[in-house]
Design an enzyme around this catalytic site. Structure first.
Site, PDB file in Angstrom:
ATOM      1  N   ASP A  45       0.876  -1.360   0.136  1.00 52.69           N
ATOM      2  CA  ASP A  45       0.141  -0.022  -0.025  1.00 52.69           C
ATOM      3  C   ASP A  45       0.820   1.149  -0.086  1.00 52.69           C
ATOM      4  OD1 ASP A  45      -2.544   1.165   0.423  1.00 52.69           O
ATOM      5  OD2 ASP A  45      -1.831   1.820   2.402  1.00 52.69           O
ATOM      6  N   GLU A  72       1.858  -0.319  -4.737  1.00 54.17           N
ATOM      7  CA  GLU A  72       0.906   0.716  -5.118  1.00 54.17           C
ATOM      8  C   GLU A  72       1.816   1.956  -5.252  1.00 54.17           C
ATOM      9  OE1 GLU A  72      -3.220   2.741  -3.881  1.00 54.17           O
ATOM     10  OE2 GLU A  72      -1.791   2.175  -2.394  1.00 54.17           O
TER      11      GLU A  72
END
Length: 555
Positions: A199, A255
């Site tokens: 993330d 990400e």
């Protein structure tokens, strides 16, 4: 180490919306276990599970209180162990979410950190004095609106949070922080976790001089180049690879907000020893008006030519070094048929056409839950949305600054809001779409009786079986994995056509991504039709609305 991820198709599960087994309205780990045979039938190789760690759920689990504990909402650590065993028994790998740019403000480290300036955990986070006038240290903005700094009265300093004020950013400059993270990663990988979706990994290195953004008049906070790609980013990831990742046969996908192709090469070049692939966001902004104070909520019409340019650039530039993570949908993006296509008359054809284009590209495709049955955007009223991003943006853009009217904002949310992807999975035509016997945490999409898994499994020409066929093709022909990409007809406003070619095989992938009928010259008789989304695809010089096909040539 093998490169199993190059041939893999990944299925993303957003657990709270997947399947609820205990009637509390929230999906759980046992729900995932119950549906493993369904996923095996689809043919996927790997599941990426969004966060299931102990969390106050301010940002649906991306605010983690305890990295080593499963949240009781989803089950127990024993449930997670069993899920790993059950998935592995079916030949399915499991990738977890690694959320290490920030923790929850209820994490033990932050609870300690905020107690005093000389607490041993103080420099696990970023603390700064106010400016002389008491305002935040700089003008950095939070991704969820407002300032990226929150004042804490206990010590009279501000702490940094790129997301909600309940998600303070970790200080990766501190070696103790990094060691804690690496130990936690080993804890899960030793249990059998097969990799990580990382993330906002591109934000872990900060610009330590904390420079202000130059802002247009009237704008208080900036979000941009200082929020990602800091000076030590790649050194940190290389260290993580050295200390943890290189010791396991795992898959990693980052990400990477704010990444262009050059940065992607740094992340994914094999000689760099960082990550296998990254999610880029460039193609997901084709319907965003650039430079607007409304940010992602400033809509512009979908432009296929622009989408082709972006996807092709990433295909060409990462052809020889690096790897693409391919997606149109995830828990942060709306449903592609509603966003860029047609979710009524041509919903099935449209879903199959976008799938054809994506799964024909070079890279690892990601399917988001419900994408394989053509789920559509939510039809909610403003007060029915749950997402913190939507609620904060409404406050800032509509209520405080009048940048948008309520109607304009609702139109944008219905097109692009994250909750469009988060409505419960539609399993059958029964009450609550078979997701729960209780009250669902988010309202079920009203079209569930028309769009659901049970119905899809009964219809031989359903979107589900089309995805199954695409996955079989990717597993059967090497050219899907290693073929060189070439874009044809770059300026055609409706057709997306490209070839993939290796030494012995060639593919022609074509789709009409519009509601118009357009002329398309079929390839000659040496080519074999592998897959089409109309019953008689390949028999005419016309491509009907959202018609798509994959042709194969053995050289």
């Amino acid at each position: 180490m093998t490169e199993w991820w190059k041939k893999a198709v990944v299925y993303q599960i957003y657990p709270r919306s997947f399947y609820d087994t205990n009637g509390d309205g929230i999906g759980d780990l046992r729900g995932i276990m119950d549906k493993l045979d369904y996923l095996k039938t689809l043919g996927i190789d790997c599941i990426w599970i969004s966060p299931v760690y102990d969390s106050p759920q301010d940002d649906n689990g991306y605010d983690i209180r305890d990295y080593r504990k499963i949240d009781k909402m989803f089950g127990t650590n024993e449930d997670m162990d069993r899920l790993l065993d059950e998935a592995h028994a079916r030949g399915i790998k499991i990738v977890m979410d690694l959320v290490v740019n920030h923790t929850s403000d209820e994490h033990a480290w932050f609870v300690e950190s905020r107690k005093s300036k000389d607490n041993p955990y103080r420099d696990f986070y970023f603390w700064k004095d106010p400016k002389p006038d008491g305002t935040p240290p700089n003008n950095w903005g939070s991704m969820f609106s407002g300032s990226a700094w929150e004042y804490d009265e206990t010590t009279g300093q501000y702490y940094l949070h790129y997301f909600s004020k309940k998600q303070p950013d970790l200080n990766w400059e501190n070696e103790k922080v990094r060691k804690e993270i690496y130990d936690m990663m080993k804890f899960w990988m030793d249990k059998g976790v097969d990799g990580w979706r990382m993330d906002v990994i591109g934000s872990i290195s900060k610009f330590l001089d904390f420079p202000d953004y130059e802002l247009p008049e009237g704008q208080k906070y900036g979000i941009g180049k200082y929020h990602a790609n800091g000076p030590r980013l790649h050194a940190f990831i290389q260290e993580m690879n050295r200390e943890v990742l290189s010791k396991y046969d795992c898959m990693t996908v980052g990400e990477a907000i704010g990444s262009d192709v050059e940065i992607a090469r740094k992340y994914t070049g094999p000689d760099r020893h960082e990550l296998n692939m990254i999610f880029n966001f460039e193609h997901m902004d084709v319907d965003t008006k650039p430079g607007s104070p409304a940010g992602k909520w400033a809509l512009k019409p979908f432009d296929l030519v622009e989408l082709k340019q972006i996807l092709s650039r990433w295909q060409y530039e990462l052809a020889d070094t690096g790897w693409n993570a391919l997606y149109f949908e995830n828990h942060d993006q709306a449903r592609v048929v509603s966003r860029w296509g047609n979710d009524t008359t041509y919903r099935a054809e449209c879903a199959k056409a976008f799938a054809t284009i994506l799964h024909g590209l070079k890279g690892t495709p990601f399917i988001y839950q419900g994408e394989e049955i053509g789920m559509v955007n939510a039809d909610l009223e403003l007060e029915e949305y749950d997402d913190i991003e939507i609620r904060n943006a409404y406050q800032e853009l509509v209520m405080e600054n009048q940048i948008m009217s309520k109607d304009e904002f609702l139109t944008a949310v219905r097109k692009k809001g994250r909750d469009n992807a988060r409505t419960p999975m539609q399993w059958d035509g029964s009450f609550n779409a078979g997701f729960t016997t209780g009250t669902p945490w988010l309202k079920v999409n009203s079209r569930y009786s028309e769009i659901n898994v049970a119905k899809a499994l009964q219809e031989p020409d359903s979107i589900f079986y089309y995805y199954q066929s695409l996955i079989k093709l990717r597993h059967s022909y090497d050219v899907f994995t290693d073929g060189r990409y070439e874009l044809l007809m770059p300026d055609h406003p409706h057709l997306y056509v490209y070839t993939r070619e290796n030494e012995s095989e060639k593919l022609l992938v074509a789709a009409n991504l519009s509601e118009n009928t357009v002329s398309f010259d079929q390839p000659d008789d040496n080519w074999k039709l592998l897959l089409g989304n109309y019953e008689d695809t390949g028999t005419s010089t016309l491509f009907r609305p959202y018609e798509a096909a994959i042709y194969y040539l053995e050289k």
